[in-house]
Design a protein around this motif. Structure first.
Motif, PDB file in Angstrom:
ATOM      1  N   ILE A   1       0.840  -1.203   0.000  1.00  0.00           N
ATOM      2  CA  ILE A   1       0.000   0.000   0.000  1.00  0.00           C
ATOM      3  C   ILE A   1       0.878   1.257   0.000  1.00  0.00           C
ATOM      4  O   ILE A   1       0.689   2.151  -0.819  1.00  0.00           O
ATOM      5  N   GLY A   2       1.853   1.296   0.887  1.00  0.00           N
ATOM      6  CA  GLY A   2       2.705   2.483   0.988  1.00  0.00           C
ATOM      7  C   GLY A   2       3.702   2.596  -0.156  1.00  0.00           C
ATOM      8  O   GLY A   2       4.220   3.678  -0.432  1.00  0.00           O
ATOM      9  N   THR A   3       3.984   1.485  -0.839  1.00  0.00           N
ATOM     10  CA  THR A   3       5.002   1.511  -1.892  1.00  0.00           C
ATOM     11  C   THR A   3       4.398   1.640  -3.292  1.00  0.00           C
ATOM     12  O   THR A   3       4.961   2.310  -4.154  1.00  0.00           O
ATOM     13  N   VAL A   4       3.253   1.006  -3.542  1.00  0.00           N
ATOM     14  CA  VAL A   4       2.708   0.955  -4.910  1.00  0.00           C
ATOM     15  C   VAL A   4       1.289   1.531  -5.018  1.00  0.00           C
ATOM     16  O   VAL A   4       1.005   2.337  -5.906  1.00  0.00           O
ATOM     17  N   ILE A   5       0.405   1.119  -4.126  1.00  0.00           N
ATOM     18  CA  ILE A   5      -1.009   1.515  -4.257  1.00  0.00           C
ATOM     19  C   ILE A   5      -1.206   2.996  -3.913  1.00  0.00           C
ATOM     20  O   ILE A   5      -1.860   3.721  -4.645  1.00  0.00           O
ATOM     21  N   ALA A   6      -0.646   3.416  -2.790  1.00  0.00           N
ATOM     22  CA  ALA A   6      -0.830   4.815  -2.373  1.00  0.00           C
ATOM     23  C   ALA A   6       0.481   5.389  -1.840  1.00  0.00           C
ATOM     24  O   ALA A   6       0.607   5.682  -0.656  1.00  0.00           O
ATOM     25  N   PRO A   7       1.475   5.571  -2.740  1.00  0.00           N
ATOM     26  CA  PRO A   7       2.752   6.124  -2.272  1.00  0.00           C
ATOM     27  C   PRO A   7       2.580   7.538  -1.714  1.00  0.00           C
ATOM     28  O   PRO A   7       3.436   8.018  -0.973  1.00  0.00           O
ATOM     29  N   GLU A   8       1.450   8.170  -2.052  1.00  0.00           N
ATOM     30  CA  GLU A   8       1.191   9.539  -1.596  1.00  0.00           C
ATOM     31  C   GLU A   8       0.507   9.573  -0.222  1.00  0.00           C
ATOM     32  O   GLU A   8       0.137  10.651   0.255  1.00  0.00           O
ATOM     33  N   ALA A   9       0.329   8.416   0.405  1.00  0.00           N
ATOM     34  CA  ALA A   9      -0.413   8.345   1.682  1.00  0.00           C
ATOM     35  C   ALA A   9       0.122   9.355   2.697  1.00  0.00           C
ATOM     36  O   ALA A   9       1.324   9.628   2.745  1.00  0.00           O
ATOM     37  N   ASP A  10      -0.784   9.896   3.511  1.00  0.00           N
ATOM     38  CA  ASP A  10      -0.402  10.894   4.512  1.00  0.00           C
ATOM     39  C   ASP A  10       0.345  10.249   5.676  1.00  0.00           C
ATOM     40  O   ASP A  10       1.191  10.878   6.305  1.00  0.00           O
ATOM     41  N   ALA A  11       0.003   9.011   5.980  1.00  0.00           N
ATOM     42  CA  ALA A  11       0.685   8.294   7.057  1.00  0.00           C
ATOM     43  C   ALA A  11       0.869   6.847   6.631  1.00  0.00           C
ATOM     44  O   ALA A  11      -0.038   6.236   6.072  1.00  0.00           O
ATOM     45  N   LYS A  12       2.083   6.329   6.859  1.00  0.00           N
ATOM     46  CA  LYS A  12       2.381   4.938   6.491  1.00  0.00           C
ATOM     47  C   LYS A  12       2.943   4.213   7.699  1.00  0.00           C
ATOM     48  O   LYS A  12       3.874   4.712   8.334  1.00  0.00           O
ATOM     49  N   LEU A  13       2.374   3.048   7.965  1.00  0.00           N
ATOM     50  CA  LEU A  13       2.893   2.222   9.053  1.00  0.00           C
ATOM     51  C   LEU A  13       3.352   0.897   8.475  1.00  0.00           C
ATOM     52  O   LEU A  13       2.690   0.335   7.591  1.00  0.00           O
ATOM     53  N   PHE A  14       4.485   0.403   8.969  1.00  0.00           N
ATOM     54  CA  PHE A  14       4.907  -0.950   8.623  1.00  0.00           C
ATOM     55  C   PHE A  14       4.842  -1.740   9.924  1.00  0.00           C
ATOM     56  O   PHE A  14       5.629  -1.528  10.845  1.00  0.00           O
ATOM     57  N   VAL A  15       3.841  -2.614   9.994  1.00  0.00           N
ATOM     58  CA  VAL A  15       3.582  -3.354  11.230  1.00  0.00           C
ATOM     59  C   VAL A  15       4.232  -4.727  11.138  1.00  0.00           C
ATOM     60  O   VAL A  15       4.013  -5.463  10.171  1.00  0.00           O
ATOM     61  N   THR A  16       5.030  -5.055  12.125  1.00  0.00           N
ATOM     62  CA  THR A  16       5.682  -6.360  12.092  1.00  0.00           C
ATOM     63  C   THR A  16       5.717  -6.981  13.485  1.00  0.00           C
ATOM     64  O   THR A  16       5.291  -6.364  14.474  1.00  0.00           O
ATOM     65  N   ALA A  17       6.172  -8.218  13.560  1.00  0.00           N
ATOM     66  CA  ALA A  17       6.389  -8.924  14.829  1.00  0.00           C
ATOM     67  C   ALA A  17       7.274 -10.103  14.469  1.00  0.00           C
ATOM     68  O   ALA A  17       7.349 -10.488  13.290  1.00  0.00           O
ATOM     69  N   SER A  18       7.933 -10.694  15.458  1.00  0.00           N
ATOM     70  CA  SER A  18       8.837 -11.804  15.146  1.00  0.00           C
ATOM     71  C   SER A  18       8.026 -12.982  14.595  1.00  0.00           C
ATOM     72  O   SER A  18       6.840 -13.129  14.918  1.00  0.00           O
ATOM     73  N   PRO A  19       8.656 -13.835  13.764  1.00  0.00           N
ATOM     74  CA  PRO A  19       7.934 -14.997  13.220  1.00  0.00           C
ATOM     75  C   PRO A  19       7.339 -15.866  14.331  1.00  0.00           C
ATOM     76  O   PRO A  19       6.221 -16.365  14.195  1.00  0.00           O
TER      77      PRO A  19
END
Ligand code: DC
Length: 207
Positions: A114-132
């Motif tokens: 979403i933040g890289t291709v669909i909506a690079p213009e997004a006002d706020a971008k979160l990358f949510v992760t957690a350990s495997p």
């Protein structure tokens, strides 16, 4: 305001995206459901998700499929991850996601690109992760609650395979956008993760 929430399977991104949508009164699109719908449509037609032309033809799925409980299954998730690596499938689903993001007033979308291709213009971008391990435990607990007989090792193996496929594909791979805020939910419960996410969005809005 457009909010982009990306991250790997079972990171908590869906829950966070949903909570952000409620908090800001914005519509929410779980883009994984679109790929899951394509995956399930191929499986139900007796096809092979790895076959690009079969997967592409399944992109014309009926919208009613988006509310099918079968989309939440592990089989659907696996098929979704496979069909999503086909460039023609990604192209077929692109405009629908972009239109949703660009609707009047904005929207929250969660997915992988979403933040890289669909909506690079997004006002706020979160990358949510957690350990495997944490993600596998969450998914394992969820599956156990639904009465499915699976082992933790099996779920962990599945998560690792999905991470590799989603991050390693040539087109729109899962990756943190340069301007995305990283949110690791490994040690956070849902409330703390949502509160942190709102704080990060507020920081971005003020910036
Ligand atoms: O978020 P999820 O587990 O429902 O997504 C299922 C699969 O769909 C995921 O393994 C990769 C793919 N996907 C994608 O490639 N791009 C997105 N924006 C969302 C999902």
């Amino acid at each position: 305001m457009i909010i982009a929430v990306d991250g790997p399977a079972a990171s908590g991104k869906g829950t966070i995206a949903n909570a952000l949508a409620m908090h800001y009164g914005l519509p929410h699109l779980d883009t994984g459901l679109l790929y899951r719908a394509v995956g399930i449509a191929v499986l139900r037609a007796g096809g092979d998700p790895a076959d690009e032309s079969e997967a592409f033809h399944a992109c014309g799925f009926d919208n009613a499929l988006l509310t099918d409980p079968g989309l939440r299954s592990e089989a659907a998730g696996r098929a979704a991850s496979i069909v999503s690596a086909h460039p023609s499938v990604r192209a077929a689903l692109l405009e629908r996601q972009r239109d949703f993001a660009r609707q009047e007033g904005g929207a929250v979308l969660d997915g992988r690109d979403i933040g890289t291709v669909i909506a690079p213009e997004a006002d706020a971008k979160l990358f949510v992760t957690a350990s495997p391990d944490v993600r596998a435990q969450r998914r394992f607990d969820e599956l156990q609650r639904t009465g499915l007989a699976v082992t933790y090792e099996h779920v962990l193996g599945d998560i690792r395979t999905r991470d590799e496929r989603d991050s390693g594909r040539g087109i729109a791979p899962l990756k943190q956008a340069e301007d995305a805020a990283l949110l690791d939910t490994s040690a956070l419960d849902v409330e703390a993760a949502v509160a942190t996410a709102i704080g990060l969005v507020e920081q971005r809005r003020k910036a």
